[in-house]
Enzyme design. Structure first.
Site, PDB file in Angstrom:
ATOM      1  N   LYS A  61      41.810  42.488  36.615  1.00 34.57           N
ATOM      2  CA  LYS A  61      41.194  41.206  36.250  1.00 34.57           C
ATOM      3  C   LYS A  61      41.574  40.851  34.810  1.00 34.57           C
ATOM      4  O   LYS A  61      41.911  41.722  34.013  1.00 34.57           O
ATOM      5  CB  LYS A  61      39.665  41.315  36.341  1.00 34.57           C
ATOM      6  CG  LYS A  61      39.115  41.399  37.742  1.00 34.57           C
ATOM      7  CD  LYS A  61      37.591  41.478  37.718  1.00 34.57           C
ATOM      8  CE  LYS A  61      36.995  41.656  39.105  1.00 34.57           C
ATOM      9  NZ  LYS A  61      37.168  40.506  40.007  1.00 34.57           N
ATOM     10  N   ARG A 114      35.437  44.186  50.521  1.00 32.39           N
ATOM     11  CA  ARG A 114      35.531  44.116  51.981  1.00 32.39           C
ATOM     12  C   ARG A 114      36.062  45.419  52.575  1.00 32.39           C
ATOM     13  O   ARG A 114      35.730  45.772  53.708  1.00 32.39           O
ATOM     14  CB  ARG A 114      36.391  42.908  52.380  1.00 32.39           C
ATOM     15  CG  ARG A 114      37.798  42.974  51.883  1.00 32.39           C
ATOM     16  CD  ARG A 114      38.479  41.607  51.909  1.00 32.39           C
ATOM     17  NE  ARG A 114      38.056  40.762  50.784  1.00 32.39           N
ATOM     18  CZ  ARG A 114      38.482  39.512  50.618  1.00 32.39           C
ATOM     19  NH1 ARG A 114      39.307  38.956  51.484  1.00 32.39           N
ATOM     20  NH2 ARG A 114      38.061  38.812  49.578  1.00 32.39           N
TER      21      ARG A 114
END
Ligand code: BES
Ligand code: ZN
Ligand code: ZN
Length: 482
Positions: A262, A336
């Site tokens: 990030k 996920r």
């Protein structure tokens, strides 16, 4: 602590106020005279939603009144407004440094449950890391009302204080920094917190996860010196029934993005990426006190998503716990991957109905902001029931569409699925990825809590940090059975 018509101090008192001053009848004459005089000069304090802190000296004592305007309050309104005003009232009381707050509930024209909900919601702060902290929480709330019998009032208070015991426990976990709260520490703290008669706790360490071929959790956890864990907590409140609600919470103790690192701005607050995990723990904590006759299985995959020489790569192909293969196209779409294995595991362990909670996508924050959580599911009736329960306890959610066409975005050339669906409809494709790991016929809800889980900026009452969102809705839906 909440007391009912207790005889605590009356020097800090919340009271409704209207044009006719009919709500002030029970107050000492001198106080009424002072308040009236002030209101004559400042009639705006009578307006609905006005909250005015009035200090006065009467009967030789310093008193603080929290005056709540009632003029113009609509006859039909949502109890959410009561909840909101109650939060503001508590914020004001904390600001004033009040330790005992008496609330003349019958003068406020509020729903009593929503009033207590709002007061408890706001009466929280996180201080363990401040060396010389002074607590500002209100130690005792004294509700004055004739609208309920003592027995009814006590059971209502027991309900709210139990729920908030869970909410505060979850907030504490989310607010903890990730150098302290590693997957292992999370497991240890929670195992200690949730010790109880009808509770069975199981934790799987890295080796156990590898042995069971939980490819998603193992891959995401690989980069970190703090190894992954899978925690499962079974609360058995109804041994005769086979119905089990599986609640699965994303537990990324820190999300740096992994090799798909990030940017520095997006790294901030990524300690909150285990808010789903904390919420399911909070639900079990509250159930220990509420003793609802239901079976709940909480499953929490815990990892730290960090780049290193050991980290999983973009372009890796993982074999998940249920045998499906996933091509990794972005290591920052890690939630996920760990949830997929956890959902498979929850079903294997007997969950007949599912809710997962996850700070899953920035796309959901873009779509709904911090106001509402996004909901996706495979069973409209189950979603309708949950939506209604959430609304009743003042948690805001919104259903996102889940048309089959979106699933095309998850197709991979060389594996069964890929873990990202491209720039469009990111919150939806993330939810639909999870759907691939839910058995047909098992009602399932996915809640993307990325926005509401954590106030990066103070909310309208100045409240910062973890919120514990999701707990109240799940507990409320459980009141109606699994
Ligand atoms: N934990 C983040 C999502 C998130 C973002 C939570 C902002 C709270 C606030 C998640 O793991 C993530 O990074 N998602 C990516 C997915 C993308 C790579 C497909 C995102 O939303 O950018
Ligand atoms: Zn991520
Ligand atoms: Zn994440």
């Amino acid at each position: 602590m909440i007391t009912y018509n207790g005889n605590g101090g009356m020097n800090t008192l919340a009271v409704g106020i209207n044009q006719r001053m009919s709500t002030l009848r029970q107050l000492p004459e001198e106080d009424v005279r002072l308040i009236k005089a002030y209101a004559e000069e400042h009639p705006e304090i009578l307006d609905y939603k006005s909250l005015y802190v009035f200090h006065c000296l009467s009967e030789g004592m310093a008193k603080t009144y929290f005056l709540i305007g009632l003029e113009g309050k609509p006859i039909r309104y949502s109890t959410y407004e009561d909840f909101r005003l109650a939060r503001r009232l508590m914020a004001a009381a904390m600001q004033e440094g009040v330790s005992e707050l008496a609330v003349m509930a019958d003068t406020l024209e509020m729903d009593l449950g929503s009033l207590i909900d709002g007061l408890l919601y706001r009466n929280y702060e996180f201080l363990p890391y401040k060396k010389r902290a002074r607590s500002r929480t209100v130690a005792s709330i004294n509700i004055l009302t004739h609208s309920l019998r003592p027995k009814e009032f006590n059971s209502m208070c027991y309900m709210y204080t139990s729920v908030y015991e869970g909410v505060y426990a979850a907030r504490d976990l989310v607010n903890m920094p990730s150098n302290d709260l590693t997957p292992r520490k999370f497991t240890d703290m929670v195992s200690e917190m949730l010790k109880g008669d009808n509770i069975i706790i199981e934790s799987l360490n890295k080796w156990a996860l590898e042995k069971r071929r939980m490819g998603g959790i193992v891959a995401v956890g690989k980069g970190s010196m703090n190894p992954p864990q899978l925690l499962s907590i079974a609360y058995q409140g109804d041994p005769k029934s086979r119905d089990v609600l599986g609640i699965v919470g994303k537990g990324v103790t820190y999300d740096s993005g992994g090799l798909s690192l990030k940017s520095h701005a997006n790294l901030e607050f990524m300690k909150d990426d285990m808010a789903g995990a904390a919420a399911v723990v909070g639900v079990i904590r509250a159930l220990m006190l509420l003793k609802y006759p239901v079976n709940v299985l909480a499953v929490v995959p815990l990892v730290e998503n960090i780049p290193s020489g050991m980290a999983y790569h973009v372009d890796d192909i993982l074999t998940m716990y249920n045998g499906k293969t996933v091509e990794v196209k972005n290591t920052d779409a890690e939630g996920r991957l760990i949830l997929a294995d956890a959902l498979s595991y929850a079903q294997e362990k007997g969950a007949t109905r599912l809710i997962d909670l996850a700070t899953l996508t920035g796309a959901c924050v873009t779509a709904l902001g911090t106001v509402r959580s996004g909901m996706i599911g495979n069973d409209q009736e189950w979603m309708n029931r949950f939506f209604k329960a959430a609304t009743e306890v003042h948690e805001k959610i919104w259903q996102l569409p889940a048309d089959e066409e979106y699933e095309k975005q998850l197709e991979s050339d060389i594996a069964d699925l890929k873990n990202v669906g491209g720039p469009e409809a990111g919150a939806i494709t993330a939810g639909l990825f999870l759907k691939q790991f839910v058995h047909d016929g098992t009602p399932w809800i996915h809640l993307d809590i990325a926005g509401p889980a954590f106030n990066e900026k103070p909310d309208e009452t100045g409240f910062r940090g973890a919120t514990g969102v999701g707990i109240k809705s799940i507990l409320h839906v459980l009141q109606g059975g699994v």
